[in-house]
Design a protein around this motif. Structure first.
Motif, PDB file in Angstrom:
ATOM      1  N   GLY A 258       0.858  -1.375   0.132  1.00  0.00           N
ATOM      2  CA  GLY A 258       0.090   0.214  -0.139  1.00  0.00           C
ATOM      3  C   GLY A 258       1.061   1.177  -0.059  1.00  0.00           C
ATOM      4  N   GLY A 259       0.116   2.291   0.172  1.00  0.00           N
ATOM      5  CA  GLY A 259       0.921   3.586   0.342  1.00  0.00           C
ATOM      6  C   GLY A 259       1.730   3.707   1.687  1.00  0.00           C
ATOM      7  N   THR A 260       3.117   4.459   1.353  1.00  0.00           N
ATOM      8  CA  THR A 260       4.035   4.342   2.676  1.00  0.00           C
ATOM      9  C   THR A 260       4.544   5.965   2.673  1.00  0.00           C
ATOM     10  OG1 THR A 260       5.878   4.326   0.893  1.00  0.00           O
ATOM     11  CG2 THR A 260       5.267   2.279   1.738  1.00  0.00           C
ATOM     12  N   THR A 261       4.842   6.043   4.076  1.00  0.00           N
ATOM     13  CA  THR A 261       5.250   7.218   4.603  1.00  0.00           C
ATOM     14  C   THR A 261       6.683   7.097   5.293  1.00  0.00           C
ATOM     15  OG1 THR A 261       4.660   9.312   5.653  1.00  0.00           O
ATOM     16  CG2 THR A 261       3.905   7.358   6.685  1.00  0.00           C
ATOM     17  N   PRO A 262       7.684   7.983   5.227  1.00  0.00           N
ATOM     18  CA  PRO A 262       8.802   7.672   5.955  1.00  0.00           C
ATOM     19  C   PRO A 262       8.523   8.047   7.683  1.00  0.00           C
ATOM     20  CG  PRO A 262       8.914   9.793   4.936  1.00  0.00           C
ATOM     21  CD  PRO A 262       7.568   9.190   4.599  1.00  0.00           C
ATOM     22  N   LEU A 263       9.355   7.212   8.296  1.00  0.00           N
ATOM     23  CA  LEU A 263       9.813   7.365   9.678  1.00  0.00           C
ATOM     24  C   LEU A 263      10.370   8.704   9.999  1.00  0.00           C
ATOM     25  CD1 LEU A 263      10.065   3.721  11.046  1.00  0.00           C
ATOM     26  CD2 LEU A 263       8.182   5.342  11.795  1.00  0.00           C
ATOM     27  N   ALA A 264      10.128   9.505  10.881  1.00  0.00           N
ATOM     28  CA  ALA A 264      10.897  10.512  11.065  1.00  0.00           C
ATOM     29  C   ALA A 264      12.012  10.413  11.992  1.00  0.00           C
ATOM     30  CB  ALA A 264      10.046  11.963  11.605  1.00  0.00           C
TER      31      ALA A 264
ATOM     32  N   PHE B 171       4.209  13.838  16.099  1.00  0.00           N
ATOM     33  CA  PHE B 171       3.058  12.785  15.763  1.00  0.00           C
ATOM     34  C   PHE B 171       3.582  11.342  15.744  1.00  0.00           C
ATOM     35  CE2 PHE B 171      -0.228  10.439  13.562  1.00  0.00           C
ATOM     36  CZ  PHE B 171      -1.403  11.208  13.916  1.00  0.00           C
ATOM     37  N   VAL B 172       3.032  10.515  16.549  1.00  0.00           N
ATOM     38  CA  VAL B 172       3.528   9.236  16.617  1.00  0.00           C
ATOM     39  C   VAL B 172       2.482   8.233  16.129  1.00  0.00           C
ATOM     40  CG1 VAL B 172       4.058   7.514  18.477  1.00  0.00           C
ATOM     41  CG2 VAL B 172       4.858   9.663  18.620  1.00  0.00           C
ATOM     42  N   ILE B 173       2.674   7.151  15.644  1.00  0.00           N
ATOM     43  CA  ILE B 173       1.779   5.883  15.504  1.00  0.00           C
ATOM     44  C   ILE B 173       2.109   5.142  16.623  1.00  0.00           C
ATOM     45  CG2 ILE B 173       3.532   5.014  13.650  1.00  0.00           C
ATOM     46  CD1 ILE B 173       0.770   3.603  12.235  1.00  0.00           C
ATOM     47  N   ASP B 174       0.891   4.557  17.109  1.00  0.00           N
ATOM     48  CA  ASP B 174       0.969   3.877  18.277  1.00  0.00           C
ATOM     49  C   ASP B 174      -0.035   2.850  18.452  1.00  0.00           C
ATOM     50  OD1 ASP B 174       1.457   2.927  20.777  1.00  0.00           O
ATOM     51  OD2 ASP B 174       1.013   4.706  22.002  1.00  0.00           O
ATOM     52  N   SER B 175       0.404   1.733  18.317  1.00  0.00           N
ATOM     53  CA  SER B 175      -0.554   0.335  18.476  1.00  0.00           C
ATOM     54  C   SER B 175      -1.155   0.161  19.743  1.00  0.00           C
ATOM     55  CB  SER B 175      -0.075  -0.782  17.742  1.00  0.00           C
ATOM     56  OG  SER B 175       1.157  -1.084  18.380  1.00  0.00           O
TER      57      SER B 175
ATOM     58  N   PHE C 204       7.850   8.135  14.997  1.00  0.00           N
ATOM     59  CA  PHE C 204       7.289   9.488  14.554  1.00  0.00           C
ATOM     60  C   PHE C 204       7.049   9.605  13.193  1.00  0.00           C
ATOM     61  CE2 PHE C 204       9.007  10.309  18.650  1.00  0.00           C
ATOM     62  CZ  PHE C 204       8.203  11.365  19.266  1.00  0.00           C
ATOM     63  N   LEU C 205       5.998  10.172  12.625  1.00  0.00           N
ATOM     64  CA  LEU C 205       5.475  10.350  11.458  1.00  0.00           C
ATOM     65  C   LEU C 205       5.626  11.793  10.971  1.00  0.00           C
ATOM     66  CD1 LEU C 205       2.541   7.772  10.895  1.00  0.00           C
ATOM     67  CD2 LEU C 205       5.375   7.251  10.476  1.00  0.00           C
ATOM     68  N   ASN C 206       5.563  12.246  10.010  1.00  0.00           N
ATOM     69  CA  ASN C 206       5.701  13.715   9.436  1.00  0.00           C
ATOM     70  C   ASN C 206       3.890  13.775   8.925  1.00  0.00           C
ATOM     71  OD1 ASN C 206       8.230  14.227   9.666  1.00  0.00           O
ATOM     72  ND2 ASN C 206       8.792  13.131   7.885  1.00  0.00           N
TER      73      ASN C 206
END
Length: 276
Positions: A95-101, A139-143, A109-111
């Motif tokens: 799928g789509g991707t975004t880099p880790l900051a 901004f953090v992605i947190d499961s 952390f994501l941008n």
């Protein structure tokens, strides 16, 4: 990173897994047994504990030296919903991707560049979600956290935009006193709710209505987001039915919307334990 927690006994043990061919032994693995679990808006009933997926030394990912992992969380309101977690070669980065900051902290952390409602970018000041040197911003992605936490200034702008829309003008108070924006509706009206999109670097993540609004009482739905004066994050409620992949070697996070059960048979057949 919210009030979710698990308390219990921490142990160190030798673990053995079957990888389909032979048993793989892993020495000196730390794991815990949670006896007191509590999660936001829940007493933790039926929840056995937490899996550590950060880059902390004691996390499962760090201990087993995995460079990739992925998970999919089923519908929160379906007691029969199924999900999965996959590690190593079994993890699907698709799928789509975004880099880790870049960060010295053991979180992902994501941008986050902008938030839109129905394709209209909200007037959130640039830099609201920029990561600084400590945990008080970014901004953090947190499961492991339940609901998204949004910087208060941006949260107020989002709420103001939604309140101006016809669907949300007849608001009511949250009977559980957890959320700020609630209204009376039914699931059919909710399906026409304006789409909220999070715009990350290289990726726009549209939140389905069931990932955005939570039924808290009969015909009362609330915006399942919380304000914060510190760090913002994407909780697991917003990640329902997404395959969320983490490629730590290439420092990427991926999202693809699916029903978790669609991939279960494939994952079970493909799963392998990496020998370390």
């Amino acid at each position: 990173m919210d009030i979710s927690m698990s308390k219990g006994v921490l142990s160190e043990e030798t673990l053995q897994f079957a990888n389909g061919i032979e048993n793989v032994t892993m020495n000196n693995i730390f794991f815990g047994c949670g006896h007191n679990n509590s999660f936001h808006n829940s007493n933790g009933e039926g929840i056995p504990g937490l899996i550590g997926l950060t880059t902390k030394p004691e996390s499962l990912v760090s201990q087993l030296h995995y460079k990739k992992f992925a998970y999919c969380l089923g519908d929160f309101d379906d007691i029969d919903a199924r999900g999965y977690a996959a590690f190593g070669d079994a993890a699907q980065i698709t799928g789509g991707t975004t880099p880790l900051a870049d960060s010295d902290l053991p979180y992902y952390f994501l941008n986050l560049e902008a938030i839109s409602v129905e394709n209209t970018i909200l007037p959130i000041p640039k830099g609201t979600f920029t990561k600084t040197k400590d945990i008080s911003s970014g901004f953090v992605i947190d499961s492991g956290s339940t609901y998204p936490i949004i910087r208060r200034s941006a949260f107020n702008i989002l709420q103001d935009n939604l309140r101006q829309r016809h669907l949300y003008q007849n608001t009511v108070a949250d009977p559980n006193d957890s959320f700020d924006l609630c209204f009376k509706s039914d699931v059919y009206d909710l399906k026409s709710a304006p789409v909220i999109t999070l715009h990350f670097t290289g990726l726009s993540l549209q939140l389905p209505f069931q990932n955005t609004w939570e039924k808290v009482n009969e015909n009362i739905y609330c915006l399942s987001m919380l304000p914060s004066d510190g760090v913002s994050l994407l909780g697991n409620f917003q990640q329902q039915n997404y395959n969320v992949g983490h490629d730590l070697e290439n420092r990427l996070v991926s999202f693809v919307l699916m029903y978790c059960s669609d991939w279960l048979l494939f994952l079970y057949s493909a799963f392998s334990v990496q020998e370390i």
